[in-house]
Motif scaffolding. Structure first.
Motif, PDB file in Angstrom:
ATOM      1  N   GLU A   1     -17.675  24.116  29.523  1.00 40.86           N
ATOM      2  CA  GLU A   1     -16.739  24.052  28.213  1.00 40.86           C
ATOM      3  C   GLU A   1     -16.961  25.254  27.509  1.00 40.86           C
ATOM      4  O   GLU A   1     -16.280  25.404  26.473  1.00 40.86           O
ATOM      5  N   SER A   2     -17.594  26.332  27.840  1.00 42.90           N
ATOM      6  CA  SER A   2     -17.734  27.500  26.817  1.00 42.90           C
ATOM      7  C   SER A   2     -16.614  28.496  27.165  1.00 42.90           C
ATOM      8  O   SER A   2     -16.239  28.250  28.323  1.00 42.90           O
TER       9      SER A   2
ATOM     10  N   GLU B   1     -27.054  24.909  21.923  1.00 43.29           N
ATOM     11  CA  GLU B   1     -25.980  23.921  21.986  1.00 43.29           C
ATOM     12  C   GLU B   1     -26.391  22.567  22.601  1.00 43.29           C
ATOM     13  O   GLU B   1     -25.840  21.669  22.369  1.00 43.29           O
ATOM     14  N   THR B   2     -27.464  22.608  23.517  1.00 47.39           N
ATOM     15  CA  THR B   2     -27.934  21.362  24.160  1.00 47.39           C
ATOM     16  C   THR B   2     -29.096  20.686  23.559  1.00 47.39           C
ATOM     17  O   THR B   2     -29.455  19.470  23.619  1.00 47.39           O
ATOM     18  N   ASN B   3     -29.905  21.256  22.427  1.00 46.77           N
ATOM     19  CA  ASN B   3     -30.971  20.762  22.225  1.00 46.77           C
ATOM     20  C   ASN B   3     -32.282  20.400  22.960  1.00 46.77           C
ATOM     21  O   ASN B   3     -32.995  19.606  22.777  1.00 46.77           O
ATOM     22  N   ILE B   4     -31.990  21.168  24.190  1.00 44.86           N
ATOM     23  CA  ILE B   4     -33.056  21.007  25.078  1.00 44.86           C
ATOM     24  C   ILE B   4     -34.020  22.026  25.106  1.00 44.86           C
ATOM     25  O   ILE B   4     -33.724  23.363  24.713  1.00 44.86           O
TER      26      ILE B   4
ATOM     27  N   LYS C   1     -26.466  18.379  31.001  1.00 45.00           N
ATOM     28  CA  LYS C   1     -25.982  18.988  29.723  1.00 45.00           C
ATOM     29  C   LYS C   1     -25.748  20.382  29.731  1.00 45.00           C
ATOM     30  O   LYS C   1     -24.980  20.747  29.197  1.00 45.00           O
ATOM     31  N   ILE C   2     -26.767  21.097  30.543  1.00 42.41           N
ATOM     32  CA  ILE C   2     -26.676  22.535  30.548  1.00 42.41           C
ATOM     33  C   ILE C   2     -25.323  23.008  31.426  1.00 42.41           C
ATOM     34  O   ILE C   2     -24.470  23.608  30.953  1.00 42.41           O
ATOM     35  N   ARG C   3     -24.941  22.168  32.572  1.00 46.64           N
ATOM     36  CA  ARG C   3     -23.659  22.372  33.288  1.00 46.64           C
ATOM     37  C   ARG C   3     -22.456  22.179  32.240  1.00 46.64           C
ATOM     38  O   ARG C   3     -21.452  22.958  32.305  1.00 46.64           O
TER      39      ARG C   3
ATOM     40  N   THR D   1     -22.662  28.826  36.151  1.00 47.54           N
ATOM     41  CA  THR D   1     -22.452  27.762  37.254  1.00 47.54           C
ATOM     42  C   THR D   1     -21.703  28.201  38.360  1.00 47.54           C
ATOM     43  O   THR D   1     -20.846  29.251  37.901  1.00 47.54           O
ATOM     44  N   ARG D   2     -21.991  27.819  39.295  1.00 47.84           N
ATOM     45  CA  ARG D   2     -21.077  28.503  40.700  1.00 47.84           C
ATOM     46  C   ARG D   2     -19.665  28.180  40.201  1.00 47.84           C
ATOM     47  O   ARG D   2     -18.753  29.145  40.511  1.00 47.84           O
ATOM     48  N   GLU D   3     -19.263  27.145  39.748  1.00 46.32           N
ATOM     49  CA  GLU D   3     -17.876  26.669  39.468  1.00 46.32           C
ATOM     50  C   GLU D   3     -17.260  27.676  38.510  1.00 46.32           C
ATOM     51  O   GLU D   3     -16.207  28.167  38.760  1.00 46.32           O
ATOM     52  N   LYS D   4     -18.033  27.950  37.441  1.00 46.20           N
ATOM     53  CA  LYS D   4     -17.352  28.746  36.324  1.00 46.20           C
ATOM     54  C   LYS D   4     -17.318  30.062  36.800  1.00 46.20           C
ATOM     55  O   LYS D   4     -16.354  30.778  36.694  1.00 46.20           O
TER      56      LYS D   4
END
Length: 88
Positions: free
Chosen positions: A16-17, A30-33, A9-11, A64-67
């Motif tokens: 998507e940000s 955003e995630t409600n965690i 969910k965090i990823r 993230t590494r990808e972002k």
């Protein structure tokens, strides 16, 4: 929710940000965690990167590494093109 679901969910929230770097508080909203869980996952998981500097409000930011790599590649291409254009 188990740890793997929370990480995913965090990823997704980061991916998507429109922003590359996100604060833990924005991810909680955003995630409600729960904040504690978000902080633990961001700090201990190899999936996330923490910026060396804080944001303008003095808060730690993560991605993230990808972002990060996707954003860095775009900036690097732009800077290389600019440097070639002005002959640096």
């Amino acid at each position: 929710m188990d740890e793997q679901d929370a990480k995913e969910k965090i990823r997704i929230a980061i991916r998507e940000s429109k922003y590359v770097w996100r604060t833990p508080i924005s991810l909680v909203r955003e995630t409600n965690i729960p904040l504690e869980t978000v902080l633990i996952l961001l700090e201990t998981s190899g999936s996330f990167l923490r910026a060396y500097r804080t944001n303008a409000q003095g808060r730690s930011v993560f991605t993230t590494r990808e972002k990060y790599l996707a954003d860095s590649a775009w900036k690097r291409l732009w800077l290389d093109a600019f440097a070639n254009k002005i002959g640096v």
